[in-house]
Design a protein around this motif. Structure first.
Motif, PDB file in Angstrom:
ATOM      1  N   LYS A 199      70.703  95.175  67.421  1.00  0.00           N
ATOM      2  CA  LYS A 199      71.012  94.047  66.546  1.00  0.00           C
ATOM      3  C   LYS A 199      71.114  94.491  65.095  1.00  0.00           C
ATOM      4  CE  LYS A 199      69.123  89.595  65.033  1.00  0.00           C
ATOM      5  NZ  LYS A 199      67.980  88.636  65.165  1.00  0.00           N
ATOM      6  N   LEU A 200      70.193  95.342  64.645  1.00  0.00           N
ATOM      7  CA  LEU A 200      70.223  95.831  63.269  1.00  0.00           C
ATOM      8  C   LEU A 200      71.468  96.668  63.012  1.00  0.00           C
ATOM      9  CD1 LEU A 200      68.768  96.139  60.543  1.00  0.00           C
ATOM     10  CD2 LEU A 200      67.560  98.106  61.500  1.00  0.00           C
ATOM     11  N   LEU A 201      71.821  97.537  63.966  1.00  0.00           N
ATOM     12  CA  LEU A 201      73.027  98.360  63.820  1.00  0.00           C
ATOM     13  C   LEU A 201      74.270  97.496  63.690  1.00  0.00           C
ATOM     14  CD1 LEU A 201      72.516 101.343  66.309  1.00  0.00           C
ATOM     15  CD2 LEU A 201      72.985 101.516  63.869  1.00  0.00           C
ATOM     16  N   ARG A 202      74.389  96.505  64.558  1.00  0.00           N
ATOM     17  CA  ARG A 202      75.578  95.662  64.522  1.00  0.00           C
ATOM     18  C   ARG A 202      75.646  94.841  63.235  1.00  0.00           C
ATOM     19  NH1 ARG A 202      78.716  95.055  68.796  1.00  0.00           N
ATOM     20  NH2 ARG A 202      77.086  95.531  70.319  1.00  0.00           N
ATOM     21  N   ALA A 220      76.727  97.282  60.471  1.00  0.00           N
ATOM     22  CA  ALA A 220      78.085  97.800  60.667  1.00  0.00           C
ATOM     23  C   ALA A 220      79.138  96.745  60.381  1.00  0.00           C
ATOM     24  CB  ALA A 220      78.241  98.342  62.089  1.00  0.00           C
ATOM     25  N   ILE A 221      78.854  95.500  60.770  1.00  0.00           N
ATOM     26  CA  ILE A 221      79.861  94.454  60.586  1.00  0.00           C
ATOM     27  C   ILE A 221      80.018  94.071  59.120  1.00  0.00           C
ATOM     28  CG2 ILE A 221      78.523  92.309  60.684  1.00  0.00           C
ATOM     29  CD1 ILE A 221      80.464  91.416  62.922  1.00  0.00           C
ATOM     30  N   ASN A 222      79.088  94.514  58.250  1.00  0.00           N
ATOM     31  CA  ASN A 222      79.178  94.222  56.819  1.00  0.00           C
ATOM     32  C   ASN A 222      80.196  95.095  56.100  1.00  0.00           C
ATOM     33  OD1 ASN A 222      77.264  92.218  56.974  1.00  0.00           O
ATOM     34  ND2 ASN A 222      75.584  93.476  56.226  1.00  0.00           N
ATOM     35  N   PHE A 223      80.614  96.203  56.721  1.00  0.00           N
ATOM     36  CA  PHE A 223      81.591  97.072  56.042  1.00  0.00           C
ATOM     37  C   PHE A 223      82.689  97.572  56.979  1.00  0.00           C
ATOM     38  CE2 PHE A 223      78.829 100.126  58.008  1.00  0.00           C
ATOM     39  CZ  PHE A 223      79.562 101.286  58.163  1.00  0.00           C
ATOM     40  N   MET A 224      82.645  97.197  58.254  1.00  0.00           N
ATOM     41  CA  MET A 224      83.660  97.615  59.209  1.00  0.00           C
ATOM     42  C   MET A 224      84.344  96.388  59.797  1.00  0.00           C
ATOM     43  SD  MET A 224      81.724 100.781  61.147  1.00  0.00           S
ATOM     44  CE  MET A 224      83.218 101.753  61.353  1.00  0.00           C
ATOM     45  N   LYS A 225      85.495  96.611  60.405  1.00  0.00           N
ATOM     46  CA  LYS A 225      86.254  95.506  60.988  1.00  0.00           C
ATOM     47  C   LYS A 225      85.441  94.850  62.103  1.00  0.00           C
ATOM     48  CE  LYS A 225      90.694  97.758  60.044  1.00  0.00           C
ATOM     49  NZ  LYS A 225      91.913  98.351  60.646  1.00  0.00           N
ATOM     50  N   THR A 255      82.410  94.635  68.936  1.00  0.00           N
ATOM     51  CA  THR A 255      82.718  94.804  70.356  1.00  0.00           C
ATOM     52  C   THR A 255      82.238  96.131  70.938  1.00  0.00           C
ATOM     53  OG1 THR A 255      84.913  95.680  69.745  1.00  0.00           O
ATOM     54  CG2 THR A 255      84.734  93.309  70.203  1.00  0.00           C
ATOM     55  N   VAL A 256      82.261  97.187  70.149  1.00  0.00           N
ATOM     56  CA  VAL A 256      81.871  98.492  70.665  1.00  0.00           C
ATOM     57  C   VAL A 256      80.352  98.560  70.840  1.00  0.00           C
ATOM     58  CG1 VAL A 256      81.552  99.599  68.418  1.00  0.00           C
ATOM     59  CG2 VAL A 256      82.261 100.989  70.368  1.00  0.00           C
ATOM     60  N   ASN A 257      79.891  99.429  71.735  1.00  0.00           N
ATOM     61  CA  ASN A 257      78.455  99.651  71.902  1.00  0.00           C
ATOM     62  C   ASN A 257      77.867 100.091  70.557  1.00  0.00           C
ATOM     63  OD1 ASN A 257      75.888 100.789  72.438  1.00  0.00           O
ATOM     64  ND2 ASN A 257      76.478 101.208  74.543  1.00  0.00           N
ATOM     65  N   PRO A 258      76.792  99.420  70.090  1.00  0.00           N
ATOM     66  CA  PRO A 258      76.244  99.759  68.769  1.00  0.00           C
ATOM     67  C   PRO A 258      75.902 101.233  68.609  1.00  0.00           C
ATOM     68  CG  PRO A 258      75.261  97.735  69.579  1.00  0.00           C
ATOM     69  CD  PRO A 258      76.062  98.292  70.716  1.00  0.00           C
ATOM     70  N   PHE A 259      75.492 101.901  69.697  1.00  0.00           N
ATOM     71  CA  PHE A 259      75.119 103.316  69.586  1.00  0.00           C
ATOM     72  C   PHE A 259      76.331 104.235  69.633  1.00  0.00           C
ATOM     73  CE2 PHE A 259      71.352 101.191  71.340  1.00  0.00           C
ATOM     74  CZ  PHE A 259      70.435 101.542  70.372  1.00  0.00           C
ATOM     75  N   ASP A 260      77.517 103.668  69.822  1.00  0.00           N
ATOM     76  CA  ASP A 260      78.760 104.445  69.783  1.00  0.00           C
ATOM     77  C   ASP A 260      79.531 104.229  68.496  1.00  0.00           C
ATOM     78  OD1 ASP A 260      78.250 105.459  72.303  1.00  0.00           O
ATOM     79  OD2 ASP A 260      79.323 103.850  73.339  1.00  0.00           O
ATOM     80  N   GLU A 295      87.468  94.648  49.276  1.00  0.00           N
ATOM     81  CA  GLU A 295      87.062  93.323  48.840  1.00  0.00           C
ATOM     82  C   GLU A 295      86.300  92.545  49.919  1.00  0.00           C
ATOM     83  OE1 GLU A 295      91.394  93.219  50.214  1.00  0.00           O
ATOM     84  OE2 GLU A 295      90.102  94.467  48.940  1.00  0.00           O
ATOM     85  N   ASN A 296      86.289  93.072  51.163  1.00  0.00           N
ATOM     86  CA  ASN A 296      85.583  92.398  52.251  1.00  0.00           C
ATOM     87  C   ASN A 296      84.214  93.006  52.555  1.00  0.00           C
ATOM     88  OD1 ASN A 296      87.720  90.640  52.560  1.00  0.00           O
ATOM     89  ND2 ASN A 296      88.645  91.761  54.254  1.00  0.00           N
ATOM     90  N   VAL A 297      83.807  94.023  51.822  1.00  0.00           N
ATOM     91  CA  VAL A 297      82.481  94.601  52.014  1.00  0.00           C
ATOM     92  C   VAL A 297      81.440  93.576  51.560  1.00  0.00           C
ATOM     93  CG1 VAL A 297      80.905  96.447  51.357  1.00  0.00           C
ATOM     94  CG2 VAL A 297      83.317  96.950  51.728  1.00  0.00           C
ATOM     95  N   TYR A 298      80.508  93.255  52.452  1.00  0.00           N
ATOM     96  CA  TYR A 298      79.558  92.172  52.191  1.00  0.00           C
ATOM     97  C   TYR A 298      78.397  92.684  51.357  1.00  0.00           C
ATOM     98  CZ  TYR A 298      76.751  88.002  53.087  1.00  0.00           C
ATOM     99  OH  TYR A 298      76.027  86.854  52.950  1.00  0.00           O
ATOM    100  N   ILE A 299      78.077  91.951  50.292  1.00  0.00           N
ATOM    101  CA  ILE A 299      76.990  92.352  49.396  1.00  0.00           C
ATOM    102  C   ILE A 299      75.902  91.290  49.339  1.00  0.00           C
ATOM    103  CG2 ILE A 299      78.435  93.840  47.974  1.00  0.00           C
ATOM    104  CD1 ILE A 299      78.700  91.556  45.975  1.00  0.00           C
ATOM    105  N   GLY A 300      75.890  90.361  50.303  1.00  0.00           N
ATOM    106  CA  GLY A 300      74.895  89.299  50.294  1.00  0.00           C
ATOM    107  C   GLY A 300      75.413  88.054  49.600  1.00  0.00           C
TER     108      GLY A 300
END
Length: 460
Positions: free
Chosen positions: A170-173, A176-181, A187-192, A205-210
Motif C-alpha cells: 500500500k505504501l509503495l503504491r 508511486a502513484i504520486n509521480f508516475m502514471k 496496475t503493476v505489482n508494487p514490488f515490480d 505539473e502532475n507530480v503531487y506535493i500534498g
C-alpha cells in the motif's frame, strides 16, 4: 549485524537454516525517510534545527516570542521540536510545528535581524520570507506523514506480522502513484515498480506535493501570474518532490524484501482465509516448517473444522475479516467440546508460532527506555535480580491500572501471602531470600494475568 559477510545474520542462518530473519520495519522506514530527504534542499532541515536551537537555550527568547509575537498573531503557544537523528521521523513533527507558526516566525526574525544582523539570522529570515520554501515544507510534512503512519502502525505490541507485506504494498503504491502514471503504478505489482522508468513518469505539473502545498502554490500563481519566477520555482519544487519519491520507492524495494515464503503463509491467519477456508490445505506450512511439534493429520483436520465454529452474535459472516485477529483467534481457540476439552490444540500451536514472529524491535526499545528510568546514574549498582523485579512490578502496575493507562491510578492487588513474605525480608537479606521474593512477585503477577484472561473469556 545484518550484513552479508560474516555478520550475526549470516552466522545464525548458517547454524539454523530454518530461521527467518526479519529486520525492524520501523527502523527500515526511518532509513527510507532519511535517505529520501537527502534529495531535498538542506535549507529546510537547517531551518528546523536553527529555530529550535535558537529558543531552546534561552528562556528570555522564549518569553519574548510568546508574549510579544504569539499573543499578537493569536496562535497557540507551543514549543518547537528538536530535529533529533535518533528519533524516528522527527523531521515531520518539526515541519508541522514550524508551519503552524510560519507567519509568527517571519515577524520575529524580521525584528531579530534589526537587532542582531548576523549571517545566520539573515539566512533564516530569507528562508522564512521565501514562499517557495514554505511550499517545500508543506510537501515534507505531507510525505513524511505517509511514512510516519506506517511507522506508527508497526510500533504496536499486537501481532501485526501478517499485515507487513500488504502495508508495504500500500505504501509503495501510494508513493508511486504520486509521480508516475496511474495506469502503470495502479496496475503493476508494487514490488515490480521501476521508479527510474522515465517513460511511465507523470508530467511535471502532475507530480503531487500534498493538498496544502498545492493550494498554497495555486495562491502564489494568482499573485505572480506575470512573474517568470513562478514557473521556474514551481518546476523546481515538483522535480525535487519527484526525486524524493524515486529515492523513497527504491529504498523501500531494497529494504523490504519479501522473497521468504513465510510472508505468504502468514495470510493463513487472517479471519477470512481461515474461516472461509480460502486455503483448503495447510500442507504448504509443513513444507516450510516441518517439525515434530506438529501432528500433521490432526492439524489438517482441525484446520478444516474451523468453519464449524459459531461466530460471536455481533459478527456476520461478511464482516469476519473486519474482526481483530487476536479477538478472532481467542474466540476460535477457546471453543471446547462437550467433554470440556479444547477442539483446536494443534491449530493453537500454529497460531502461537505465527504470532511470535517479530515485525519490529519497538518492544525491546521500550523496555530499554524503562530500564534507563530505573537504573539511573545514582542507582547504577542495582543487581540484575532487583532490576528484574522492579521492571516486572512496573509492567504489572501498567497492566493492572484501573481506569486505563492514562488515568494515573495504577493499583496492583497483591496476594496476602505475598505481602507477608515481603514484610519478613530484612534489609540485609541474602541472595536466596531475594530470589524467593522475586519468584513470589512473578507468581503474583502471573496469577493476576491468568485471572484477567479467565474473566475476559467468561464474559465472552
Amino acid at each position: 549485524m545484518m550484513g552479508i559477510n560474516h555478520s550475526v545474520k549470516t552466522l545464525v542462518e548458517g547454524k539454523y537454516p530454518w530461521v527467518t530473519v526479519v529486520k525492524c520495519s520501523c527502523h527500515q522506514c526511518a532509513l527510507v525517510a532519511s535517505h529520501a530527504c537527502k534529495k531535498l534542499s538542506k535549507s529546510l532541515e537547517n531551518l528546523c534545527r536553527t529555530v529550535c536551537n535558537h529558543f531552546r537555550h534561552s528562556a528570555n527568547r522564549q518569553d519574548a516570542y510568546r508574549k510579544e509575537f504569539q499573543v499578537f498573531t493569536q496562535v497557540e503557544q507551543r514549543r518547537f521540536f528538536a530535529l533529533a537523528p535518533t528519533r524516528w521521523l522527527s523531521f515531520q513533527n518539526c515541519a508541522r510545528r514550524i508551519l503552524e507558526q510560519w507567519d509568527t516566525l517571519m515577524l520575529y526574525w524580521d525584528s531579530l535581524v534589526l537587532d542582531d544582523p548576523s549571517h545566520a539570522n539573515d539566512h533564516v529570515r530569507m528562508t522564512l520570507n521565501n514562499p517557495y520554501s514554505r511550499v517545500m515544507m508543506f510537501f515534507v510534512e505531507y510525505v513524511l506523514r505517509e511514512l510516519n503512519e506506517f511507522n506508527t502502525n508497526f510500533q504496536s505490541e499486537k501481532p501485526l506480522f501478517h499485515l507487513m507485506k500488504t502495508q508495504v504494498e500500500k505504501l509503495l503504491r501510494t508513493l508511486a502513484i504520486n509521480f508516475m502514471k496511474p495506469s502503470y503504478a495502479g496496475t503493476v505489482n508494487p514490488f515490480d515498480i521501476n521508479p527510474h522508468d522515465e517513460v511511465n513518469y507523470s508530467p511535471d505539473e502532475n507530480v503531487y506535493i500534498g493538498y496544502k502545498g498545492y493550494d498554497f502554490l495555486v495562491g502564489l500563481e494568482t499573485r505572480e501570474v506575470t512573474c517568470g519566477r513562478f514557473v521556474a520555482e514551481s518546476l523546481r519544487i515538483r522535480r525535487s518532490a519527484r526525486d524524493f519519491y524515486v529515492e523513497a520507492v527504491q529504498q523501500i524495494l531494497d529494504r523490504f524484501p519479501f522473497s521468504e515464503k513465510i510472508y505468504d503463509l502468514v495470510h493463513l491467519l487472517t479471519p477470512s482465509s481461515s474461516y472461509e477456508l480460502k486455503v483448503l490445505s495447510i500442507r504448504q506450512f509443513f513444507d516450510y516448517y516441518d517439525s515434530a511439534l506438529w501432528n500433521k493429520a490432526k492439524l489438517e483436520q482441525e484446520w478444516r473444522s474451523i468453519p464449524s465454529v459459531a461466530l460471536p452474535s455481533t459478527v456476520d459472516l461478511p464482516d469476519v475479516d473486519d474482526m481483530d485477529i487476536v479477538v478472532y483467534w481467542c474466540h476460535i481457540l477457546q471453543t471446547k467440546s462437550p467433554n470440556g476439552s479444547r477442539i483446536f490444540p494443534n491449530v493453537g500451536k500454529m497460531v502461537q508460532y505465527f504470532f511470535a514472529l517479530p515485525f519490529s524491535n519497538v518492544i525491546a526499545e521500550r523496555m530499554f527506555s524503562l530500564l534507563k528510568e530505573v537504573k539511573t546514574d545514582k542507582r547504577n549498582r542495582l543487581s540484575a535480580v532487583t532490576l528484574s523485579a522492579t521492571l516486572k512490578t512496573k509492567c504489572g502496575l501498567k497492566r493492572n491500572s484501573k481506569g486505563g493507562l492514562d488515568s494515573g491510578k495504577s493499583v496492583l492487588e497483591l496476594e496476602p501471602g505475598l505481602v507477608k513474605r515481603v514484610l519478613k525480608v530484612n534489609a540485609s537479606a541474602s541472595s536466596r531470600d531475594c530470589n524467593v521474593l522475586n519468584q513470589s512477585i512473578v507468581y503474583g503477577l502471573a496469577k493476576d494475568i491468568v485471572c484477567d484472561i479467565r474473566e475476559q473469556s467468561d464474559s465472552d
